[in-house]
Design an enzyme around this catalytic site. Sequence first.
Site, PDB file in Angstrom:
ATOM      1  N   LYS A  13       0.988  -1.196  -0.130  1.00 22.64           N
ATOM      2  CA  LYS A  13      -0.072   0.039   0.058  1.00 22.64           C
ATOM      3  C   LYS A  13       0.893   1.092  -0.001  1.00 22.64           C
ATOM      4  O   LYS A  13       1.975   1.188   0.373  1.00 22.64           O
ATOM      5  CB  LYS A  13      -0.874  -0.165   1.151  1.00 22.64           C
ATOM      6  CG  LYS A  13      -1.994  -1.153   1.184  1.00 22.64           C
ATOM      7  CD  LYS A  13      -2.628  -1.186   2.336  1.00 22.64           C
ATOM      8  CE  LYS A  13      -3.797  -2.083   2.649  1.00 22.64           C
ATOM      9  NZ  LYS A  13      -4.794  -1.941   3.515  1.00 22.64           N
ATOM     10  N   TYR A  48     -12.367  -1.922  -3.149  1.00 17.93           N
ATOM     11  CA  TYR A  48     -13.035  -1.960  -1.783  1.00 17.93           C
ATOM     12  C   TYR A  48     -14.201  -1.682  -1.572  1.00 17.93           C
ATOM     13  O   TYR A  48     -15.113  -1.434  -0.552  1.00 17.93           O
ATOM     14  CB  TYR A  48     -12.360  -1.016  -0.672  1.00 17.93           C
ATOM     15  CG  TYR A  48     -10.706  -1.457  -0.466  1.00 17.93           C
ATOM     16  CD1 TYR A  48     -10.483  -2.422   0.421  1.00 17.93           C
ATOM     17  CD2 TYR A  48      -9.688  -0.690  -0.802  1.00 17.93           C
ATOM     18  CE1 TYR A  48      -9.357  -3.028   0.601  1.00 17.93           C
ATOM     19  CE2 TYR A  48      -8.318  -1.010  -0.389  1.00 17.93           C
ATOM     20  CZ  TYR A  48      -8.361  -2.265   0.404  1.00 17.93           C
ATOM     21  OH  TYR A  48      -6.827  -2.426   0.768  1.00 17.93           O
ATOM     22  N   ASN A  66      -1.705   0.176   7.047  1.00 19.60           N
ATOM     23  CA  ASN A  66      -1.143  -1.051   7.298  1.00 19.60           C
ATOM     24  C   ASN A  66      -0.350  -1.918   6.438  1.00 19.60           C
ATOM     25  O   ASN A  66      -0.507  -3.060   6.613  1.00 19.60           O
ATOM     26  CB  ASN A  66      -2.281  -1.908   7.819  1.00 19.60           C
ATOM     27  CG  ASN A  66      -3.317  -2.275   6.988  1.00 19.60           C
ATOM     28  OD1 ASN A  66      -3.325  -1.896   5.792  1.00 19.60           O
ATOM     29  ND2 ASN A  66      -4.438  -3.178   7.268  1.00 19.60           N
ATOM     30  N   HIS A 107      -2.130  -5.597   1.901  1.00 17.49           N
ATOM     31  CA  HIS A 107      -3.410  -6.185   1.883  1.00 17.49           C
ATOM     32  C   HIS A 107      -3.282  -7.771   1.336  1.00 17.49           C
ATOM     33  O   HIS A 107      -2.294  -7.914   0.296  1.00 17.49           O
ATOM     34  CB  HIS A 107      -4.282  -5.369   0.798  1.00 17.49           C
ATOM     35  CG  HIS A 107      -5.414  -6.255   0.390  1.00 17.49           C
ATOM     36  ND1 HIS A 107      -6.899  -6.251   1.097  1.00 17.49           N
ATOM     37  CD2 HIS A 107      -5.688  -7.047  -0.568  1.00 17.49           C
ATOM     38  CE1 HIS A 107      -7.843  -6.993   0.724  1.00 17.49           C
ATOM     39  NE2 HIS A 107      -6.959  -7.485  -0.512  1.00 17.49           N
ATOM     40  N   GLU A 141     -10.449 -10.619  -6.967  1.00 13.68           N
ATOM     41  CA  GLU A 141      -9.298  -9.472  -6.836  1.00 13.68           C
ATOM     42  C   GLU A 141      -8.225  -9.708  -7.978  1.00 13.68           C
ATOM     43  O   GLU A 141      -7.880  -8.751  -8.486  1.00 13.68           O
ATOM     44  CB  GLU A 141      -8.807  -9.495  -5.319  1.00 13.68           C
ATOM     45  CG  GLU A 141      -9.751  -9.014  -4.486  1.00 13.68           C
ATOM     46  CD  GLU A 141      -9.100  -9.101  -2.912  1.00 13.68           C
ATOM     47  OE1 GLU A 141      -8.013  -9.141  -2.365  1.00 13.68           O
ATOM     48  OE2 GLU A 141      -9.824  -8.496  -2.054  1.00 13.68           O
TER      49      GLU A 141
HETATM   50  P1  CMP Z   1      -7.116  -4.377   4.265  1.00 14.45           P
HETATM   51  O1  CMP Z   1      -6.690  -5.788   4.586  1.00 14.45           O
HETATM   52  O2  CMP Z   1      -6.655  -3.727   2.986  1.00 14.45           O
HETATM   53  O3  CMP Z   1      -8.792  -4.600   4.151  1.00 14.45           O
HETATM   54  C1  CMP Z   1      -9.503  -3.405   4.489  1.00 14.45           C
HETATM   55  C2  CMP Z   1      -8.735  -2.170   4.871  1.00 14.45           C
HETATM   56  O4  CMP Z   1      -9.440  -1.284   5.679  1.00 14.45           O
HETATM   57  C3  CMP Z   1      -7.786  -2.688   5.673  1.00 14.45           C
HETATM   58  O5  CMP Z   1      -6.738  -3.374   5.233  1.00 14.45           O
HETATM   59  C4  CMP Z   1      -7.415  -1.238   6.447  1.00 14.45           C
HETATM   60  O6  CMP Z   1      -6.528  -0.588   5.741  1.00 14.45           O
HETATM   61  C5  CMP Z   1      -8.735  -0.750   6.296  1.00 14.45           C
HETATM   62  N1  CMP Z   1      -9.454  -0.532   7.822  1.00 14.45           N
HETATM   63  C6  CMP Z   1      -9.937  -1.424   8.295  1.00 14.45           C
HETATM   64  N2  CMP Z   1     -10.326  -1.310   9.554  1.00 14.45           N
HETATM   65  C7  CMP Z   1     -10.110   0.121   9.620  1.00 14.45           C
HETATM   66  C8  CMP Z   1     -10.614   0.943  10.629  1.00 14.45           C
HETATM   67  N3  CMP Z   1     -11.193   0.655  11.697  1.00 14.45           N
HETATM   68  N4  CMP Z   1     -10.270   2.130  10.441  1.00 14.45           N
HETATM   69  C9  CMP Z   1      -9.476   2.626   9.248  1.00 14.45           C
HETATM   70  N5  CMP Z   1      -9.275   1.617   8.136  1.00 14.45           N
HETATM   71  C10 CMP Z   1      -9.743   0.501   8.456  1.00 14.45           C
END
Ligand code: CMP
Length: 131
Positions: free
Chosen positions: A9, A49, A112, A115, A126
């Site tokens: 990311k 998403y 984070n 993904h 995906e």
């Molecule tokens: P990902 O695994 O890419 O799938 C959905 C994404 O939403 C997740 O990683 C985070 O980047 C984001 N995400 C999930 N929960 C939260 C949250 N509580 N606040 C902000 N972003 C979130």
Amino acid sequence: MNNTLALIKPDAMQKGFKDEIRKDIMDNGFIIAEEKTLHLSVEQAEGFYSIHKDKPFFEELVEFMTSSETHIMKLEKANAVSEWRNLMGATNPAEADAGTIRAKYGTDISMNATHGSDSNENAEIEINFFF
Ligand code: CMP
């Protein structure tokens, strides 16, 4: 062999972690079958998403995912979906086990680092979204 979709990311790309994360992936027995770097459009981020469109963090997620480039990979390994999720660690880097990618390279629950698909069915969807 199974496939999963992996994203590096914008936060991890901006911090220069792309090569280290690719190395972690290959050191853990994955084959990177296809890969490309894209700066996602709002339409691509919202489409990718769309499952989260009703979540309170959706707008923040789209803004983050369109902030700069994302590296997109199709990974191959036996049990690729669960193997990649294990290597990434928990969604929230603060809760991820030591040594996992999100623990090493993630910032917070939004930024984070990576993904991964959450099921074989979603992996196919995906992968087809980007390749
Ligand atoms: P990902 O695994 O890419 O799938 C959905 C994404 O939403 C997740 O990683 C985070 O980047 C984001 N995400 C999930 N929960 C939260 C949250 N509580 N606040 C902000 N972003 C979130």
